[in-house]
Design a protein around this motif. Structure first.
Motif, PDB file in Angstrom:
ATOM      1  N   GLY A 238      -0.350 -54.495 -24.953  1.00  0.00           N
ATOM      2  CA  GLY A 238      -0.147 -53.388 -26.133  1.00  0.00           C
ATOM      3  C   GLY A 238       0.730 -53.627 -27.193  1.00  0.00           C
ATOM      4  N   LYS A 239       1.487 -52.283 -27.195  1.00  0.00           N
ATOM      5  CA  LYS A 239       2.636 -52.247 -28.034  1.00  0.00           C
ATOM      6  C   LYS A 239       3.926 -53.085 -27.643  1.00  0.00           C
ATOM      7  CE  LYS A 239       1.316 -47.815 -30.361  1.00  0.00           C
ATOM      8  NZ  LYS A 239       1.527 -46.540 -30.572  1.00  0.00           N
ATOM      9  N   LYS A 240       3.943 -53.491 -26.407  1.00  0.00           N
ATOM     10  CA  LYS A 240       4.857 -54.161 -25.799  1.00  0.00           C
ATOM     11  C   LYS A 240       5.197 -55.712 -26.692  1.00  0.00           C
ATOM     12  CE  LYS A 240       6.175 -54.772 -21.743  1.00  0.00           C
ATOM     13  NZ  LYS A 240       6.194 -55.182 -20.110  1.00  0.00           N
ATOM     14  N   LEU A 241       3.957 -56.250 -26.922  1.00  0.00           N
ATOM     15  CA  LEU A 241       3.748 -57.567 -27.648  1.00  0.00           C
ATOM     16  C   LEU A 241       3.688 -57.414 -29.344  1.00  0.00           C
ATOM     17  CD1 LEU A 241       3.700 -60.579 -27.693  1.00  0.00           C
ATOM     18  CD2 LEU A 241       1.106 -60.647 -27.069  1.00  0.00           C
ATOM     19  N   GLN A 242       4.823 -57.723 -29.903  1.00  0.00           N
ATOM     20  CA  GLN A 242       4.910 -57.794 -31.493  1.00  0.00           C
ATOM     21  C   GLN A 242       5.182 -59.445 -31.942  1.00  0.00           C
ATOM     22  OE1 GLN A 242       4.273 -55.064 -33.273  1.00  0.00           O
ATOM     23  NE2 GLN A 242       3.993 -53.934 -31.127  1.00  0.00           N
ATOM     24  N   VAL A 243       4.189 -59.496 -32.991  1.00  0.00           N
ATOM     25  CA  VAL A 243       4.377 -61.016 -33.252  1.00  0.00           C
ATOM     26  C   VAL A 243       4.661 -61.002 -34.929  1.00  0.00           C
ATOM     27  CG1 VAL A 243       3.267 -63.124 -33.847  1.00  0.00           C
ATOM     28  CG2 VAL A 243       2.650 -61.747 -31.868  1.00  0.00           C
ATOM     29  N   GLN A 244       5.691 -61.856 -35.298  1.00  0.00           N
ATOM     30  CA  GLN A 244       6.004 -61.956 -36.650  1.00  0.00           C
ATOM     31  C   GLN A 244       6.019 -63.492 -37.057  1.00  0.00           C
ATOM     32  OE1 GLN A 244      10.094 -60.642 -37.589  1.00  0.00           O
ATOM     33  NE2 GLN A 244       9.990 -60.931 -39.648  1.00  0.00           N
ATOM     34  N   MET A 245       5.323 -63.711 -38.083  1.00  0.00           N
ATOM     35  CA  MET A 245       5.073 -64.953 -38.774  1.00  0.00           C
ATOM     36  C   MET A 245       5.956 -65.099 -39.990  1.00  0.00           C
ATOM     37  SD  MET A 245       2.587 -66.680 -37.106  1.00  0.00           S
ATOM     38  CE  MET A 245       1.227 -66.257 -35.547  1.00  0.00           C
ATOM     39  N   ILE A 284       7.442 -66.640 -34.996  1.00  0.00           N
ATOM     40  CA  ILE A 284       6.959 -68.118 -35.213  1.00  0.00           C
ATOM     41  C   ILE A 284       7.172 -68.561 -36.654  1.00  0.00           C
ATOM     42  CG2 ILE A 284       4.968 -69.681 -35.141  1.00  0.00           C
ATOM     43  CD1 ILE A 284       3.670 -67.799 -33.608  1.00  0.00           C
ATOM     44  N   SER A 285       8.079 -69.498 -36.823  1.00  0.00           N
ATOM     45  CA  SER A 285       8.566 -69.914 -37.994  1.00  0.00           C
ATOM     46  C   SER A 285       8.303 -71.543 -38.387  1.00  0.00           C
ATOM     47  CB  SER A 285       9.914 -69.501 -38.350  1.00  0.00           C
ATOM     48  OG  SER A 285      10.704 -70.314 -37.231  1.00  0.00           O
ATOM     49  N   SER A 286       8.233 -71.683 -39.416  1.00  0.00           N
ATOM     50  CA  SER A 286       7.958 -73.101 -39.974  1.00  0.00           C
ATOM     51  C   SER A 286       8.616 -73.342 -41.263  1.00  0.00           C
ATOM     52  CB  SER A 286       6.369 -73.563 -40.016  1.00  0.00           C
ATOM     53  OG  SER A 286       6.022 -72.813 -41.118  1.00  0.00           O
ATOM     54  N   ARG A 287       9.326 -74.618 -41.239  1.00  0.00           N
ATOM     55  CA  ARG A 287       9.970 -74.827 -42.652  1.00  0.00           C
ATOM     56  C   ARG A 287       9.847 -76.318 -43.063  1.00  0.00           C
ATOM     57  NH1 ARG A 287      15.383 -76.384 -41.767  1.00  0.00           N
ATOM     58  NH2 ARG A 287      16.073 -75.911 -39.358  1.00  0.00           N
ATOM     59  N   VAL A 288       9.766 -76.768 -44.128  1.00  0.00           N
ATOM     60  CA  VAL A 288       9.768 -78.108 -44.644  1.00  0.00           C
ATOM     61  C   VAL A 288      11.124 -78.840 -45.014  1.00  0.00           C
ATOM     62  CG1 VAL A 288       8.475 -79.942 -45.991  1.00  0.00           C
ATOM     63  CG2 VAL A 288       7.289 -78.330 -44.653  1.00  0.00           C
ATOM     64  N   ARG A 289      11.548 -79.722 -44.590  1.00  0.00           N
ATOM     65  CA  ARG A 289      12.790 -80.387 -45.062  1.00  0.00           C
ATOM     66  C   ARG A 289      12.564 -81.765 -44.901  1.00  0.00           C
ATOM     67  NH1 ARG A 289      13.049 -75.975 -46.127  1.00  0.00           N
ATOM     68  NH2 ARG A 289      14.747 -74.330 -46.044  1.00  0.00           N
ATOM     69  N   ALA A 290      11.944 -82.520 -46.005  1.00  0.00           N
ATOM     70  CA  ALA A 290      11.511 -83.890 -45.920  1.00  0.00           C
ATOM     71  C   ALA A 290      12.830 -84.841 -45.570  1.00  0.00           C
ATOM     72  CB  ALA A 290      10.961 -84.115 -47.482  1.00  0.00           C
TER      73      ALA A 290
END
Length: 351
Positions: A238-245, A284-290
């Protein structure tokens, strides 16, 4: 197949070498005052080229004696005997060719082929054939080495694929059991929620089966798989789990192994969100640094966990899987800062 006769390039190169040997033999006849240039060339070049064709049989002599069955006496007997036989053949060939050219009755045709010169031609033919056997023997040894390397490479690929198949299919069975138990409980109090959870669970495993056959997939496909997993977990918690992208648009087409993030999200819920009374937010995060793609997962943890910490098997499996795919080109790091567990994966940038 005889490597010399395998293609036109090798045949041309081989006969070019034999032509050079014929010219060298003619030069020796001239330098020893046994013949003039025209006579020497007419005698030496045709016989040498014909002998070069016969010398191709040296390949089968070398191949007939496997390396495991060799010793000094066997090698000396087989190689030496074959070389002596072909030495005689060349001496006879030279004798008959010289007899044919003498029939022209011209100054530029034929040489004086005495017993001493015939003996030298026999020795020369023997040595040339023995050299041909040794050349083919080296070629066969190199080919055996290449075949062994190919077999070793194929074995390594099969072993790696088997290892990857095991590692990437190690979904925690508790996830399935908990999901089925939640569905069973919801059927009595929330039939619609149970139905939604069943649909999400089916979609998750359907997509899991499809992606597990691939070695690498775009990040966007991995995120879609994670969304199905998180949708199931949100029904449970339920509301215990929040997700941010926080997904970098430049990273969505970057490639990574399938089901790389799902086990990490499962750990984040099992060892983090579940132990917190008020739950928390997984980022959850992502980034590109060639030339790198960075993917990270952050989740809050309890300062005093209510149960024993995990054994770290999931992280060890993750490291083993990345090592199999990328050798030492990938990196996994994790740390705890202010009751937030963060794991970051760095992969070579591929699109």
């Amino acid at each position: 197949m005889n490597p010399i006769l395998s293609n036109l390039r090798n045949i041309t190169l081989t006969y070019a070498i034999w032509l050079m040997i014929g010219c060298l033999l003619a030069a020796l006849l001239v330098l020893t005052n046994l013949s003039a240039w025209a006579n020497a060339l007419l005698f030496a070049v045709p016989t040498t080229l014909l002998f070069g064709g016969l010398a191709a049989s040296a390949y089968y002599v070398a191949r007939a004696l496997p390396m495991k069955k060799r010793n000094f006496f066997i090698v000396s007997g087989v190689f030496g005997g074959a070389a002596l036989i072909y030495g005689v053949i060349w001496a006879v060939l030279c004798f008959f060719w010289n007899k044919v050219t003498l029939q022209f009755d011209e100054m530029w045709a034929g040489i004086e082929l005495n017993q001493h010169l015939a003996s030298l031609l026999f020795i020369c033919g023997t040595l040339l054939y023995l050299l041909s056997i040794l050349v083919y023997d080296v070629l066969l040894a190199l080919e055996n080495i290449r075949q062994a390397e190919r077999r070793e490479a194929a074995s390594e690929v099969l072993a790696r694929d088997a290892e990857l198949q095991v590692l990437r299919t190690q979904i925690n069975p508790h996830f399935l059991f908990n999901s089925l138990n939640s569905i069973s409980a919801l059927t009595a109090i929330d039939p619609a929620g149970a139905r939604n959870m069943t649909i999400e669970l089916a979609q998750f495993f359907r997509q899991t089966l499809a992606l597990s056959e691939k070695q690498k997939i775009p990040l966007t496909d991995e995120i879609a798989l994670c969304n199905h997993f998180l949708a199931i977990e949100k029904i449970r918690f339920g509301k215990k789990l929040q997700v941010q992208m926080q997904i970098d648009p430049d990273s969505v087409e970057c490639l990574l192994p399938p089901m790389l993030l799902q086990p990490l999200l499962e750990n984040a819920i099992k060892h983090g969100i579940r132990d917190l009374v008020d739950g928390g937010t997984i980022t959850i995060s992502s980034r590109v640094r060639a030339p790198w793609l960075f993917v990270a997962i952050d989740n809050p943890i309890d300062a005093q966990p209510t149960e024993a910490q995990g054994t770290g098997t999931g992280l060890k499996n993750l490291q083993a899987r990345l090592r199999s795919l990328y050798a030492d080109k990938a990196r996994v790091e994790w740390q705890v800062i202010d009751q937030v567990f963060r794991i970051e994966i760095a992969l070579p940038l591929e699109k």
